[in-house]
Design a protein around this motif. Structure first.
Motif, short mmCIF file in Angstrom:
data_model
loop_
_atom_site.label_atom_id
_atom_site.label_comp_id
_atom_site.label_asym_id
_atom_site.label_seq_id
_atom_site.Cartn_x
_atom_site.Cartn_y
_atom_site.Cartn_z
N ALA A 44 0.75 -1.20 0.15
CA ALA A 44 0.04 -0.12 -0.13
C ALA A 44 0.90 1.15 0.00
N ASP A 45 2.07 1.28 0.70
CA ASP A 45 2.96 2.39 0.58
C ASP A 45 3.84 2.61 -0.45
N ASN A 46 3.69 1.59 -1.55
CA ASN A 46 4.53 1.50 -2.79
C ASN A 46 6.19 1.30 -2.38
N LYS A 47 6.34 0.81 -1.03
CA LYS A 47 7.94 0.85 -0.73
C LYS A 47 8.31 -0.71 -1.12
N TYR A 48 7.49 -1.51 -1.21
CA TYR A 48 7.86 -3.04 -1.35
C TYR A 48 6.89 -3.66 -2.33
N VAL A 49 7.26 -4.83 -2.70
CA VAL A 49 6.60 -5.66 -3.66
C VAL A 49 6.26 -7.29 -2.99
N TYR A 50 4.98 -7.71 -3.40
CA TYR A 50 4.76 -8.99 -2.94
C TYR A 50 4.77 -9.82 -4.42
N ALA A 51 5.49 -10.98 -4.06
CA ALA A 51 6.05 -11.82 -5.23
C ALA A 51 5.92 -13.28 -5.06
N LEU A 52 5.83 -14.17 -6.02
CA LEU A 52 6.11 -15.58 -5.90
C LEU A 52 7.41 -15.83 -6.15
#
Length: 202
Positions: free
Chosen positions: A182-190
């Motif tokens: 939500a804060d655009n600082k991290y990414v969720y990934a597989l």
């Protein structure tokens, strides 16, 4: 609240509206070739849908006004293919789309205004980009590139920076970005980096 649904008429799926909680269904589209398979709310007054007129899978983008039933062609590229990358929910009246380039048959990314139909180039494909990921501000921050065998994930902090290689995968490794936090600082990934199974990582 207005509710949009797909309902069959003469064996074809059409867009219908249930307005302000009413149980009366209002038919918005009248199509004869085949069904609408994909649609979404563009804003409070317009539904946006994709449709291929000749069954050739060259989907184009249309909108229908829920009050007037007026259908507008937003993107109609007869010799190209069109797909939707991101609905850009935080940017009013804009979506991010991909249009195949006639010169190299690769997809370039455009921002499309669903009210005016105006298209603005967001990212030119040099020929090896196969995917895009935007942050919650509508900025393309991640692209996937391939040489046909291996895949590279390129990243940038903002749209003024150049993309730099951030991750790499081959037939043994996998890294697939899904969405920004939500804060655009991290990414969720597989990813299966340093493990024997794919896991959801941040």
């Amino acid at each position: 609240n207005n509710i949009a649904i797909l309902k069959p008429v003469n064996l074809k799926l059409h867009l219908f509206l249930l307005k302000d909680g009413s149980k009366t269904e209002i038919q918005l589209t009248i199509l004869t070739d085949h069904s609408i398979l994909s649609y979404f709310w563009g804003n409070d007054n317009k539904l946006v849908y994709t449709y291929d007129n000749n069954g050739d899978e060259k989907y184009q983008i249309y909108s229908v006004d829920i009050n007037t039933k007026q259908i507008t062609t937003l993107v109609k590229e007869k010799e190209s293919r069109v797909s939707i990358i991101d609905l850009l929910p935080k940017i009013k009246n804009e979506i991010l789309i991909a249009i195949s380039n006639k010169a190299n048959n690769m997809f370039d990314a455009y921002k499309l205004n669903i009210e005016t139909g105006e298209k603005k180039l967001a990212l030119k494909n040099p020929g090896n980009v196969t995917g895009w990921k935007t942050d919650h501000n509508g900025v393309i921050r991640i692209i996937s590139v391939t040489d046909g065998v291996n895949t590279g994930i390129l990243y940038r902090n903002n749209e003024n920076e150049t993309f730099k290689l951030s991750a790499y995968s081959d037939f043994r490794d996998e890294f697939e970005p899904l969405n920004f936090t939500a804060d655009n600082k991290y990414v969720y990934a597989l990813s299966n980096y340093n493990r024997d199974k794919i896991a959801l990582v941040k």
